[in-house]
Design a protein around this motif. Structure first.
Motif, PDB file in Angstrom:
ATOM      1  N   CYS B  95      21.559  14.519   3.380  1.00  0.00           N
ATOM      2  CA  CYS B  95      21.424  15.714   4.227  1.00  0.00           C
ATOM      3  C   CYS B  95      20.317  15.515   5.081  1.00  0.00           C
ATOM      4  N   SER B  96      19.302  14.992   4.497  1.00  0.00           N
ATOM      5  CA  SER B  96      17.993  14.717   5.581  1.00  0.00           C
ATOM      6  C   SER B  96      18.817  13.726   6.678  1.00  0.00           C
ATOM      7  N   ALA B  99      21.257  16.265   8.999  1.00  0.00           N
ATOM      8  CA  ALA B  99      20.717  17.384   9.832  1.00  0.00           C
ATOM      9  C   ALA B  99      20.097  16.592  11.255  1.00  0.00           C
ATOM     10  N   VAL B 140      18.857  22.254  10.053  1.00  0.00           N
ATOM     11  CA  VAL B 140      17.979  21.904   9.017  1.00  0.00           C
ATOM     12  C   VAL B 140      17.580  23.156   7.890  1.00  0.00           C
ATOM     13  N   ALA B 144      19.608  22.635   3.879  1.00  0.00           N
ATOM     14  CA  ALA B 144      18.638  22.594   3.148  1.00  0.00           C
ATOM     15  C   ALA B 144      18.803  23.701   2.185  1.00  0.00           C
ATOM     16  N   ALA B 175      15.331  13.294   0.310  1.00  0.00           N
ATOM     17  CA  ALA B 175      14.844  14.066   1.509  1.00  0.00           C
ATOM     18  C   ALA B 175      13.485  13.122   1.776  1.00  0.00           C
ATOM     19  N   SER B 179      12.986  10.692   5.432  1.00  0.00           N
ATOM     20  CA  SER B 179      12.276  11.227   6.701  1.00  0.00           C
ATOM     21  C   SER B 179      11.176  10.490   6.795  1.00  0.00           C
ATOM     22  N   PHE B 237      13.442  19.067   7.626  1.00  0.00           N
ATOM     23  CA  PHE B 237      14.432  19.325   6.506  1.00  0.00           C
ATOM     24  C   PHE B 237      13.637  18.905   5.348  1.00  0.00           C
ATOM     25  N   GLU B 238      13.098  17.975   5.214  1.00  0.00           N
ATOM     26  CA  GLU B 238      12.466  17.267   3.836  1.00  0.00           C
ATOM     27  C   GLU B 238      11.217  18.397   3.550  1.00  0.00           C
ATOM     28  N   TYR B 240      11.182  21.395   4.166  1.00  0.00           N
ATOM     29  CA  TYR B 240      11.867  22.653   3.653  1.00  0.00           C
ATOM     30  C   TYR B 240      12.516  22.390   2.341  1.00  0.00           C
TER      31      TYR B 240
END
Lengths: 691, 691
Positions: B95-96, B99, B140, B144, B175, B179, B237-238, B240
């Protein structure tokens, strides 16, 4: 047992006093020896005289400014603490100033004699410069041992041990506060003059370094003395006195019933005075490359200390003592003291690596200069940050080992043995401004090229020595501050326990107050150095305006037909430096007072603040002094003819780096040392007032 | 009661999932709206196509490199932890990346459309750029919330609450680790291309920024997207996801029996998605100065959140709950959530002050440029350090207040509400690279001067927005890391207590191991950023060599008769960035593993390390990003025609500052955020393995 104990006590302190006096006598002998030498021709005497006059004028005014501040603090201590703490404060302040003042006086006599001796040989010149510097080294350790020893003995006689130890904190404050001012004032002075002289002289008017047509050139040379000599002497005097006092405090707390614990730090200090004298003699009889001889002197000095510590430790601790619930033998304590000596060697070697023209880091910056100003700066900043890794790693190891050998007392002993090397280390440091000045005098007096070659070579060695001393000063300051933090906790416990019944502070990282304290404390070195750099900028601006004014008013100056008025530049930078030092110097005191006064913060946040300041302070100081030293020598390396040499694009970029490095390495970075300790000592002092 | 609790649990998470999906649908709608617009003339499409292709090529290779590393970690987690943690890791990592990837894809479509819209009006151009950026912002927060929410719900269903919470740490690691790589890889890419293009283009060949004759110019424009857009998106994102997971961990620990504690952070996140949507609509209907409109959007978004938080908090906490032995009402928790919203506003305003051309700091640097490169650098470094004071002061206040309102859970809630603003804040950030690229396309396509005036103006606003986001990211990262440290301590207590009977760690500053940990941890940001800057230097060197090679091989390029080969530059900088990111990215992991493995160090030193990294990391990151932003805009300020304008001596000095600031603000500084969290998460994960 009591008789034996008392016997040890008296003879131990007496021994160290004798060593201190011996050191001071030797310093006196060195002064005589230096003065006896020829001061060179008329032109040289005239220039040296102008430098001497400027330096005296600055110090005189600094004494007036600082005395006014000191008087206020004296009164406050007298009212809120007690008269002995207040008297201790005055003694500490006086000795800190005296060490710097006398050392600087002899430095400004040694500079022209070094230039003159260079006409004989490189070795002769090196010895004059070194002996001139050694006076400061011996003064620092001699005065520190004597002042603390005599004050402690008298206070103990009148007040008993407990109160004597408490009053010593006053002495520590005097030494620290004065050294913040001396460091900052001297640091701002030297770099404002240097940067100011360079900005107009080199960049606008195309003048060489030390060109006598530059009206700020005398101020620049004065700056070397008030910054690197007087400032550094006050700084290390302070760290020495504070470490000694810290070791006494911790010794009394952890081994209260055993007098040797308090005597041991004195004895270590006394022995190392002998070590320093041997190191100084070593330089005077050895030949070879200056850098090697000076490093050899540190080695000889450390070796003498390491050998003599052994019997002394066994004599003081014939049987095992209990520290932190564990029995510690004389061997354990000896090992703790060795940790300090080894740390000195390690820090000297590491700083030497990062700032000498002979190794990769400086050459990397020089290489980066080929692609311009920006890449030179980026490389220098990165090197400074890399340079923090090894010293901090070794500080961690030193803490681990010395604590392992003898608990908090072990750390205090390691710090004291590290500081005991100050005699020889400061000799190296003060060597720097003397050779720098000698070079200046050689240029201004138009001495033959060979002589200037010798002074240039010695100047480059001096650069590295100055950087080495800064690494030593900050590493030892970090360790000393940790001992002070331990004292803060113990004092707080004693005071709080007595007045509030319950004492539950554990300064745990789980407590948000500790985290908040770490943040506030961590902030201090960042804003303190930011303000210091601003101060240099402002003071340098004043110099620039004055130089421009003179060059416009008397266009004959640049053609060599008119003499510039050096005095007004000296005067302007003196006033500016003293004015600009006030804000940053008061910052640490204000931070501590604010945290103590603002109710929801209090003693736990203050504890966090002390540690936070040590943690970020250590990194910021090492990074700044290393970057600065490396930039300076990267320029020197290019000027030696590498990568295009003088006048090349790379050289222009390296001058930018050197200029950025000036306030980094000579103002902001080194002023962090005394600042860290002021914070800790003020915190200890205000415990009974606010908590 | 249980039924009601379960009801709240389900409906709370369901509510936030609905909000997340709503946000993603709105993002989809924005994508459609942006794509529908005209992409300009053939030349513009061609250039935008080249940028798009370069960005895709970079991300593709980055995915391959990171996937290889992620596969190794997946296997390690599978063996040493459990399969759910390993699966969580993959989801977090995916997901990281997603985004950042999707956001960047739309950014490279929005850039040319922004340039085209500038031919209509400034407002139209601003809206296209903002809507393009808003896609990233919504992605993001939407991804998340969804990833954490679905994973938590499923894991809870299969494993029960305790194991579900533990597995979430895997998602956090995925994440964070991704990142770090995305931040570093993107940061090195963008600055290597930028510095490399400038060094040869501007300095050696006298080319303007974005001159199509410069072979590195496409790489430079690609860099804006992979660094500022994809890198920042992965970073936030991370933060969050980690903050949400941290709040769940802390909620479960402090209020285990009360399900609303775990739901509350989800609900706050969900509400703020709505706030972000309103903020985005606000920009699309308002007129006026772009800076004011964007700040207004942040205000509108925050206001919506602040209003909706009130009923939500009271619904979830109808009665008082006990945290840290004190009863806390819904009002207390609401106040803690307000602290986070207010912190966002405060940090945005402070960073704006220090980096906008309209205030004193940037103008001071511009003024200092008049006396040369060195004074520009000194002023910029000092401003960066000054800029740490207010944010860190407010972080201290935020910790104090939120802890006061609801203990450690209060801090976690404040962090979550601060991060919940990410939707609108990231929209601002991604606005930066889009306008930057739009300017580049306008120059390269020779669009009329008026259009370039509009893109230049938006670019300057974008600069400040990028700096503002960085301030927000690091401040929230510092707070999030504190929550993680709390989780580390709790995890350690739970694990150690179960396996070793006694648990006596109090992480007291009196313990030398804690001090050693603080030193080691404090060191990490310094060496990490040093390595990052070195990496930029090396990668930029590769670009310089390639550009020189092309200009030598085809002299027609500079005369505009031959087209440069943009592709090889893109290719070289892609490879160099991915190669150079490895060492600094692995550094934090190695530090943590070394401390865990080396026997005499262990869990207490590791605890100190975590806090030490947060303390120095916060200062270093804020100082670096603020200096960098201020230098950049000082240059912009001079280019606007002040202090001599373009081509003046001051301008040359300001270009040096800008170049130094590049790796500061876009590579090293912002990469500290994810680094701090990797350190904390890895520490939590290895507890059962090593202790």
């Amino acid at each position: 047992m009591t008789f034996l104990a008392l016997d040890i006590l008296k003879s131990g302190v007496a021994f160290s006093m004798v060593c201190a006096v011996l050191g001071l006598l030797f310093a006196f002998f060195l002064i005589k020896a230096v003065i006896r030498l020829s001061a060179g021709n008329d032109r040289m005497r005239q220039i040296a005289g102008a430098i001497e006059e400027g330096a005296k004028a600055y110090l005189k005014r600094q004494v007036v400014t600082i005395s006014a501040i000191a008087a206020v603090i004296f009164v406050l201590l007298f009212i809120f603490r007690d008269k002995f703490t207040a008297i201790g404060f005055v003694i500490g302040a006086f000795c800190s100033l005296a060490a710097g003042y006398i050392g600087m006086r002899i430095a400004v006599l040694a500079n022209t004699r070094t230039a003159q001796a260079a006409s004989q040989s490189r070795s002769a010149a090196m010895r004059v410069a070194f002996n001139g510097g050694a006076v400061t080294g011996l003064l620092v350790v001699g005065l520190a041992l004597l002042s603390v020893g005599i004050f402690y003995t008298l206070a103990k006689h009148w007040l008993g041990h407990d109160m004597a130890v408490k009053s010593l904190v006053g002495l520590a404050l005097g030494a620290s506060l004065i050294s913040v001012f001396a460091r900052l004032g001297g640091g701002i002075y030297t770099k404002a003059a240097d940067v100011g002289a360079d900005l107009v002289g080199k960049i606008e008017s195309n003048l060489e370094e030390d060109d006598p047509r530059n009206p700020a050139t005398i101020a620049d040379n004065v700056g070397d003395n008030v910054g690197d000599c007087a400032g550094m002497a006050a700084d290390v005097f302070e760290t020495y006195a504070v470490s000694l006092i810290g070791a006494i405090l911790v010794g009394a707390l952890t081994l209260g019933s055993y007098p040797a614990a308090v005597i041991y730090p004195f004895v270590l200090g006394g022995i190392s005075v002998l070590g320093a004298v041997i190191g100084i003699l070593f330089v005077n009889i050895s030949g070879g490359r200056p850098g090697t001889v000076l490093m050899g002197a540190v080695g000889a000095s450390g070796l003498v200390s390491a050998i003599l510590y052994w019997p002394a430790t066994h004599l003081l601790f014939p049987a095992a003592v209990t520290i932190g619930g564990i029995a510690r033998s004389a061997g354990d304590l000896y090992l703790a003291s060795l940790v300090g000596l080894l740390m000195t060697g390690v820090v000297v070697l590491i700083t030497n690596y990062y700032t000498s023209t002979r190794y990769a880091p400086v050459r990397k910056i020089a290489k980066a200069s080929e692609t311009g100003h920006a890449t030179n700066i980026i490389a220098g900043l990165a090197i400074g940050q890399h340079a923090t890794a090894l010293p901090v790693g070794f500080i961690g190891i030193a803490i681990f080992l010395s604590y392992h050998f003898a608990g908090l007392y072990g750390i205090a002993i390691a710090v004291m043995s590290m500081l005991s090397m100050a005699g020889i280390i400061i000799s190296l440091d003060a060597f720097g401004p003397i050779t720098d000045n000698a070079g200046g005098i050689a240029v201004m007096s138009n001495l033959p090229k060979e002589i200037r070659g010798i002074t240039d070579e010695l100047d480059a060695v001096g650069n590295t020595m100055k950087a080495v001393t800064k690494g030593y000063a900050i590493a030892s300051a970090g360790l000393a501050a940790l001992v002070l933090f331990g004292s803060y906790v113990e004092e707080l416990k004693a005071h709080y326990g007595a007045n509030h019944r319950t004492y539950t502070f554990d300064f745990s990282l789980n407590d948000p107050k500790v985290i908040i304290g770490l943040f506030i404390g961590g902030l201090l070195p960042f804003v303190f150095t930011a303000f210091s750099m601003d101060a240099v900028g402002k003071a340098a601006g004043a110099v620039v305006r004055e130089v421009r004014r003179q060059l416009t008013a008397k266009p004959g100056i640049l053609r060599g037909e008119d003499t510039p008025d050096y005095g007004t530049c000296v005067d302007i930078v003196t006033k500016a430096a003293l004015r600009e030092m006030i804000v940053p110097a008061l910052l640490p005191v204000l931070f501590v007072l604010a945290v103590a006064i603002i109710k929801p913060l209090g003693p736990v946040v203050l504890g966090g603040l002390l540690v936070g300041t040590i943690v970020t302070g250590l990194f910021v100081a090492i990074a700044m002094t290393s970057s600065g030293g490396a930039w300076d020598n990267a320029k020197k390396y290019i000027e030696e003819g590498n990568l295009g040499g003088k006048g090349s694009f790379a050289h222009a970029a390296s001058v930018t780096g050197d200029t950025v490095g000036d306030p980094y390495k000579d103002t902001a970075g080194p002023a962090i040392n005394p600042m860290i300790k002021v914070v800790n000592i003020v915190a200890i002092l205000i415990i009974p007032i606010f908590f």
